[in-house]
Design a protein around this motif. Structure first.
Motif, PDB file in Angstrom:
ATOM      1  N   TRP A  46     -46.521 -29.975  12.170  1.00 51.36           N
ATOM      2  CA  TRP A  46     -47.895 -30.007  11.670  1.00 51.36           C
ATOM      3  C   TRP A  46     -48.874 -29.417  12.680  1.00 51.36           C
ATOM      4  O   TRP A  46     -49.934 -28.913  12.290  1.00 51.36           O
ATOM      5  CB  TRP A  46     -48.280 -31.431  11.226  1.00 51.36           C
ATOM      6  CG  TRP A  46     -47.550 -31.785   9.958  1.00 51.36           C
ATOM      7  CD1 TRP A  46     -46.489 -32.625   9.825  1.00 51.36           C
ATOM      8  CD2 TRP A  46     -47.787 -31.241   8.647  1.00 51.36           C
ATOM      9  NE1 TRP A  46     -46.049 -32.652   8.516  1.00 51.36           N
ATOM     10  CE2 TRP A  46     -46.830 -31.811   7.779  1.00 51.36           C
ATOM     11  CE3 TRP A  46     -48.701 -30.316   8.129  1.00 51.36           C
ATOM     12  CZ2 TRP A  46     -46.783 -31.497   6.419  1.00 51.36           C
ATOM     13  CZ3 TRP A  46     -48.650 -30.015   6.774  1.00 51.36           C
ATOM     14  CH2 TRP A  46     -47.698 -30.593   5.940  1.00 51.36           C
ATOM     15  N   ARG A  84     -46.291 -20.923   3.581  1.00 49.77           N
ATOM     16  CA  ARG A  84     -46.734 -21.992   4.493  1.00 49.77           C
ATOM     17  C   ARG A  84     -45.626 -23.015   4.710  1.00 49.77           C
ATOM     18  O   ARG A  84     -45.466 -23.555   5.803  1.00 49.77           O
ATOM     19  CB  ARG A  84     -47.991 -22.664   3.937  1.00 49.77           C
ATOM     20  CG  ARG A  84     -49.186 -21.739   4.008  1.00 49.77           C
ATOM     21  CD  ARG A  84     -50.458 -22.399   3.561  1.00 49.77           C
ATOM     22  NE  ARG A  84     -51.510 -21.403   3.435  1.00 49.77           N
ATOM     23  CZ  ARG A  84     -52.685 -21.622   2.895  1.00 49.77           C
ATOM     24  NH1 ARG A  84     -52.984 -22.824   2.432  1.00 49.77           N
ATOM     25  NH2 ARG A  84     -53.584 -20.666   2.810  1.00 49.77           N
ATOM     26  N   VAL A 102     -54.171 -32.230   4.631  1.00 51.84           N
ATOM     27  CA  VAL A 102     -54.717 -31.557   5.824  1.00 51.84           C
ATOM     28  C   VAL A 102     -55.974 -30.786   5.462  1.00 51.84           C
ATOM     29  O   VAL A 102     -57.002 -30.878   6.130  1.00 51.84           O
ATOM     30  CB  VAL A 102     -53.688 -30.564   6.431  1.00 51.84           C
ATOM     31  CG1 VAL A 102     -54.290 -29.842   7.620  1.00 51.84           C
ATOM     32  CG2 VAL A 102     -52.430 -31.290   6.842  1.00 51.84           C
ATOM     33  N   LEU A 103     -55.896 -30.024   4.379  1.00 49.09           N
ATOM     34  CA  LEU A 103     -56.999 -29.115   4.068  1.00 49.09           C
ATOM     35  C   LEU A 103     -58.056 -29.730   3.156  1.00 49.09           C
ATOM     36  O   LEU A 103     -59.172 -29.237   3.074  1.00 49.09           O
ATOM     37  CB  LEU A 103     -56.454 -27.847   3.408  1.00 49.09           C
ATOM     38  CG  LEU A 103     -55.735 -26.889   4.347  1.00 49.09           C
ATOM     39  CD1 LEU A 103     -55.137 -25.735   3.560  1.00 49.09           C
ATOM     40  CD2 LEU A 103     -56.691 -26.336   5.391  1.00 49.09           C
ATOM     41  N   PRO A 128     -60.247 -34.474   5.291  1.00 49.39           N
ATOM     42  CA  PRO A 128     -59.734 -33.599   6.350  1.00 49.39           C
ATOM     43  C   PRO A 128     -60.373 -33.961   7.692  1.00 49.39           C
ATOM     44  O   PRO A 128     -61.577 -34.243   7.749  1.00 49.39           O
ATOM     45  CB  PRO A 128     -60.170 -32.208   5.901  1.00 49.39           C
ATOM     46  CG  PRO A 128     -60.402 -32.328   4.441  1.00 49.39           C
ATOM     47  CD  PRO A 128     -60.843 -33.729   4.176  1.00 49.39           C
ATOM     48  N   THR A 166     -53.210 -26.654  -2.341  1.00 49.99           N
ATOM     49  CA  THR A 166     -52.618 -25.415  -1.827  1.00 49.99           C
ATOM     50  C   THR A 166     -52.212 -24.550  -3.018  1.00 49.99           C
ATOM     51  O   THR A 166     -51.491 -25.013  -3.904  1.00 49.99           O
ATOM     52  CB  THR A 166     -51.371 -25.751  -0.986  1.00 49.99           C
ATOM     53  OG1 THR A 166     -51.790 -26.630   0.049  1.00 49.99           O
ATOM     54  CG2 THR A 166     -50.743 -24.518  -0.378  1.00 49.99           C
ATOM     55  N   MET A 179     -56.519 -19.219   7.695  1.00 54.75           N
ATOM     56  CA  MET A 179     -55.995 -19.108   6.334  1.00 54.75           C
ATOM     57  C   MET A 179     -56.976 -18.436   5.376  1.00 54.75           C
ATOM     58  O   MET A 179     -56.571 -17.810   4.414  1.00 54.75           O
ATOM     59  CB  MET A 179     -55.623 -20.490   5.813  1.00 54.75           C
ATOM     60  CG  MET A 179     -54.352 -21.031   6.433  1.00 54.75           C
ATOM     61  SD  MET A 179     -54.030 -22.690   5.838  1.00 54.75           S
ATOM     62  CE  MET A 179     -52.522 -23.087   6.704  1.00 54.75           C
ATOM     63  N   THR A 180     -58.270 -18.608   5.633  1.00 49.26           N
ATOM     64  CA  THR A 180     -59.261 -18.023   4.724  1.00 49.26           C
ATOM     65  C   THR A 180     -59.982 -16.844   5.384  1.00 49.26           C
ATOM     66  O   THR A 180     -61.113 -16.515   5.037  1.00 49.26           O
ATOM     67  CB  THR A 180     -60.277 -19.099   4.302  1.00 49.26           C
ATOM     68  OG1 THR A 180     -60.741 -19.754   5.498  1.00 49.26           O
ATOM     69  CG2 THR A 180     -59.677 -20.127   3.375  1.00 49.26           C
ATOM     70  N   ILE A 196     -54.857 -23.095  10.475  1.00 48.86           N
ATOM     71  CA  ILE A 196     -55.769 -23.398   9.369  1.00 48.86           C
ATOM     72  C   ILE A 196     -56.986 -22.488   9.373  1.00 48.86           C
ATOM     73  O   ILE A 196     -57.392 -21.955   8.351  1.00 48.86           O
ATOM     74  CB  ILE A 196     -56.250 -24.869   9.458  1.00 48.86           C
ATOM     75  CG1 ILE A 196     -55.165 -25.795   8.972  1.00 48.86           C
ATOM     76  CG2 ILE A 196     -57.505 -25.078   8.637  1.00 48.86           C
ATOM     77  CD1 ILE A 196     -55.563 -27.240   9.048  1.00 48.86           C
ATOM     78  N   TYR A 221     -48.977 -25.951  11.785  1.00 49.87           N
ATOM     79  CA  TYR A 221     -49.764 -25.757  10.566  1.00 49.87           C
ATOM     80  C   TYR A 221     -51.266 -25.793  10.867  1.00 49.87           C
ATOM     81  O   TYR A 221     -52.021 -24.912  10.457  1.00 49.87           O
ATOM     82  CB  TYR A 221     -49.394 -26.858   9.574  1.00 49.87           C
ATOM     83  CG  TYR A 221     -49.866 -26.596   8.172  1.00 49.87           C
ATOM     84  CD1 TYR A 221     -49.230 -25.665   7.371  1.00 49.87           C
ATOM     85  CD2 TYR A 221     -50.945 -27.306   7.636  1.00 49.87           C
ATOM     86  CE1 TYR A 221     -49.648 -25.428   6.079  1.00 49.87           C
ATOM     87  CE2 TYR A 221     -51.367 -27.079   6.348  1.00 49.87           C
ATOM     88  CZ  TYR A 221     -50.714 -26.129   5.565  1.00 49.87           C
ATOM     89  OH  TYR A 221     -51.140 -25.892   4.293  1.00 49.87           O
ATOM     90  N   THR A 222     -51.686 -26.818  11.598  1.00 49.57           N
ATOM     91  CA  THR A 222     -53.124 -26.946  11.849  1.00 49.57           C
ATOM     92  C   THR A 222     -53.626 -25.819  12.754  1.00 49.57           C
ATOM     93  O   THR A 222     -54.794 -25.454  12.688  1.00 49.57           O
ATOM     94  CB  THR A 222     -53.467 -28.301  12.492  1.00 49.57           C
ATOM     95  OG1 THR A 222     -52.680 -28.443  13.667  1.00 49.57           O
ATOM     96  CG2 THR A 222     -53.203 -29.456  11.559  1.00 49.57           C
ATOM     97  N   MET A 266     -49.822 -31.051   2.681  1.00 46.14           N
ATOM     98  CA  MET A 266     -50.670 -29.872   2.946  1.00 46.14           C
ATOM     99  C   MET A 266     -52.082 -30.117   2.421  1.00 46.14           C
ATOM    100  O   MET A 266     -53.071 -29.786   3.077  1.00 46.14           O
ATOM    101  CB  MET A 266     -50.097 -28.636   2.237  1.00 46.14           C
ATOM    102  CG  MET A 266     -48.869 -28.044   2.861  1.00 46.14           C
ATOM    103  SD  MET A 266     -48.367 -26.619   1.847  1.00 46.14           S
ATOM    104  CE  MET A 266     -46.889 -26.111   2.677  1.00 46.14           C
TER     105      MET A 266
END
Ligand code: NAP
Length: 627
Positions: free
Chosen positions: A354, A97, A84-85, A40, A89, A364-365, A361, A357-358, A81
């Motif tokens: 993307w 997502r 990226v992480l 990543p 996923t 997301m948590t 990020i 998406y980023t 995905m």
């Protein structure tokens, strides 16, 4: 390739790019195996970053003209995905997502099948509020061919973005995430769009998606009354010239917003002030602080956002802070989108997707990182979670970096509650502004407002000419000022009683058939995976599916069952009670997320995938259709 694009241009594009998004978009478009070898991007050391940047530049130079836009398969998407992480996923997150990535048109929207039952003649939906949520509902209904009218009390569309015109008003999340997922071509000029740009964007959407002809401005909804026999709502609007407009519709969707009613502080003497006093919602281009002694009460997102530009012009500014806030930096805040990045967005297939998406990020948590207290961590004497404390340390270092050697300021600026338990505030130069010679931070409590200024508990009188009350909104006054009456004339205010408003899935209320709220009680998402405008589309799709079932089954009404509403709210309150919003007792009292009964009222306590699973399709068992 266009003429501007040479090696140096591409190098600048790579340098200014979101490298994580660039890598994955290029990998998707070229399949270049070297790109998949990197971990990543956030974890790369300098040498690997440079190697990745070189590879990306080379691919752009040699391949850009051959790259084509295409929709990835689910399998491919998962691989991308994960790239990226750096972690797989989870199934629960994949669907939502994927939609947020927008590789297919109109993600999140509901489409009726071709053989769907016809829409009953004269059927009409009234949408109340032409802000982002109302516009989202309008686009959804337009796609289904459901007749609707979009009403707004103001003389322009935009909702909160039409109201707020204070200095440096802008979005504090990336412009890219502040857009509807059905529109991928809007050329934002700045990374964090200014208020006027957001207004232009909404105007653009209203025109492009055929909403304009359905808009009725200067219609302030006073009353909505349900007629059980006819299954219709009788709406009464008031116009600015005093004219009353009456209308009968089948369904009402209120998108009245959270920030409709401004809150002025209940400080003694407030009516006696002799200078200019305003709430930021009242700021117009006529207001001029040049040469004035200004006071700003409040350091929420609004008070913080307007301080730096005001301090540039005013003779002196006193900032009245009651509670310190965690005010965080944002990369690219205030920056224009570079032409090279615009070129990437326009020419590299998948780069826009993307980047979306980023940009989320980090969120997301959010739940496990900042909201769910970790018992093990707390047993060792920690507060909330390890990540929360790491963020706290980072933020303290950031504050120090902004204020320099000012221990007097530092001790008054560090909150005693954990980061992220109140609405995060973004720094646009607030801390730095406090170090200016013409700015004072006042933390002694306000005793009273006088004709000429503000008196504080330490006995000082601060003389001012211009008072800005950036003191927030009555967020628990959902639907204000309209009055709704449901079955048997039941008033919604009576149904909610003295407690803060509640709703089923933030949208529906028992005894109020054919009525939905967007951005209703407990609707604000707190964990990432989807941004607010996409949530508006999810809510709108839920409403659309309820209407679809009515059309298919020939029903004139839909309402949530009381038992489903109660069960949902009991669960929601129980889940919310375990989150740091409530558990961090130091922040509860002055946290507008929390209502007077100590329960969450603005946010949903659920994590994105969990909430999406509940909202993506109505559960028929929870609803009653008829007659
Ligand atoms: P807010 O977050 O509710 O902040 C109100 C501020 O006024 C707080 O600092 C509060 O202090 C203070 N205050 C209230 N009553 C007071 C009193 N009697 N005496 C002294 N201080 C008092 O309101 P906001 O800043 O307008 O922001 C509201 C929301 O709007 C934000 O959370 C955000 O969701 C949205 N917003 C977004 C953007 C953006 O995206 N760009 C910009 C602005 C606002 P306490 O903390 O002590 O209560």
């Amino acid at each position: 390739m266009d003429d501007r694009v040479d090696k140096a241009f591409i190098r600048r594009a790579v340098e200014a790019s979101d490298l994580a998004a660039l890598r994955v978009a290029l990998y998707q478009a070229t399949g270049d195996p070297e790109l998949a070898e990197f971990g990543p991007v956030a974890t790369l050391d300098e040498a690997d970053r440079a190697r990745l940047a070189d590879r990306a530049a080379h691919l752009l130079e040699t391949r850009i003209d051959d790259l084509e836009r295409r929709v990835p398969s689910d399998e491919e998407l998962r691989e991308l995905m994960d790239l990226v992480l750096g972690v797989p996923t989870r199934d629960a997150h994949f669907e939502v997502r994927k939609k947020f990535l927008c590789f297919t048109p109109y993600p999140f929207q509901f489409e009726r099948p071709e053989d769907a039952a016809p829409i009953p003649e004269d059927f009409e939906v009234a949408i109340i509020g032409a802000g982002p949520a109302g516009i989202s509902m309008a686009v959804q209904l337009g796609r289904l061919g459901v007749p609707y009218v979009l009403y707004d009390r103001r003389d322009e569309i935009g909702g909160t973005w039409s109201i707020h015109k204070y200095p440096d008003i802008r979005v504090d999340t990336l412009s890219l995430t502040y857009e509807f997922s059905f529109e991928d071509e809007y050329p934002w000029s700045e990374y964090f769009a200014r208020g006027e740009d957001v207004r232009s964007y909404l105007e653009f959407i209203v025109d492009k998606y055929g909403v304009r002809e359905h808009v009725r401005l200067d219609h302030d909804l006073e009353e909505a009354r349900f007629d059980d026999d006819r299954s219709t709502w009788h709406l009464t609007f008031r116009r600015s010239d005093g004219e009353r407009v009456e209308r009968d519709v089948n369904v009402v969707v209120s998108a009245a917003g959270l920030f409709a009613k401004r809150k002025l502080p209940d400080i003694p003497g407030i009516d006696e002030f002799g200078g200019t006093m305003l709430h930021p919602t009242q700021w117009t281009s006529e207001h001029d602080v040049r040469g004035k002694r200004v006071a700003v009460i409040g350091n929420g997102s609004t008070g913080v956002q307007l301080l730096a530009p005001v301090a540039e012009e005013a003779e002196h500014v006193s900032v009245f802070q009651r509670t310190p806030q965690w005010i965080a930096p944002r990369p690219n805040y205030g920056k224009k989108v570079e032409p090279e990045v615009r070129w990437l967005l326009d020419n590299l297939p998948g780069y826009w997707n993307w980047c979306r998406y980023t940009s989320i990020i980090g969120l997301m948590t959010w739940h496990e990182d900042f909201l769910i207290p970790d018992p093990e961590w707390e047993k060792q004497g920690g507060h909330i979670t390890q990540k929360s404390e790491e963020l706290r340390d980072f933020m303290i270092d950031y504050i120090k970096s902004q204020i320099g050697d000012r221990p007097d300021l530092l001790e008054r600026l560090v909150p005693d509650y954990a980061p992220m338990v109140r609405r995060p505030v973004v720094d646009n130069g607030w801390y730095k502004a406090l170090t200016r010679d013409n700015v004072d931070l006042v933390t002694s409590g306000i005793e009273r407002i006088t004709k000429k200024g503000i008196e504080t508990a330490d006995g000082k009188h601060h003389e001012i000419d211009f008072l800005v009350c950036a003191t927030g909104f009555e967020v628990d006054q959902f639907l204000w000022p309209a009055r709704y009456y449901g079955q048997k004339g039941l008033s919604l205010r009576d149904f909610w009683g003295t407690e803060s408003p509640r709703a089923h899935l933030s949208m529906m209320v028992p005894h109020f058939p054919n009525f939905f709220m967007l951005y209703g009680p407990n609707s604000q998402p707190v964990s990432g995976g989807v941004s607010l405008p996409s949530w508006f589309q999810i809510y709108a799709a839920y409403v659309a599916q309820c209407l679809h079932t009515m059309f298919e089954d020939g029903h004139a009404q839909v309402v949530v069952k009381e038992a489903a509403f109660e069960a949902f709210n009991a669960d929601q309150d129980a889940v919310g009670a375990e989150l740091a919003f409530i558990k961090d007792v130091k922040s509860v009292e002055r946290n507008y997320y929390v209502g007077k009964e100590g329960r969450l009222i603005v946010n949903t306590p659920y994590e994105t995938a969990e909430l999406y699973a509940m909202m993506k399709a109505p559960d028929r068992d929870e609803l009653e259709f008829g007659p």
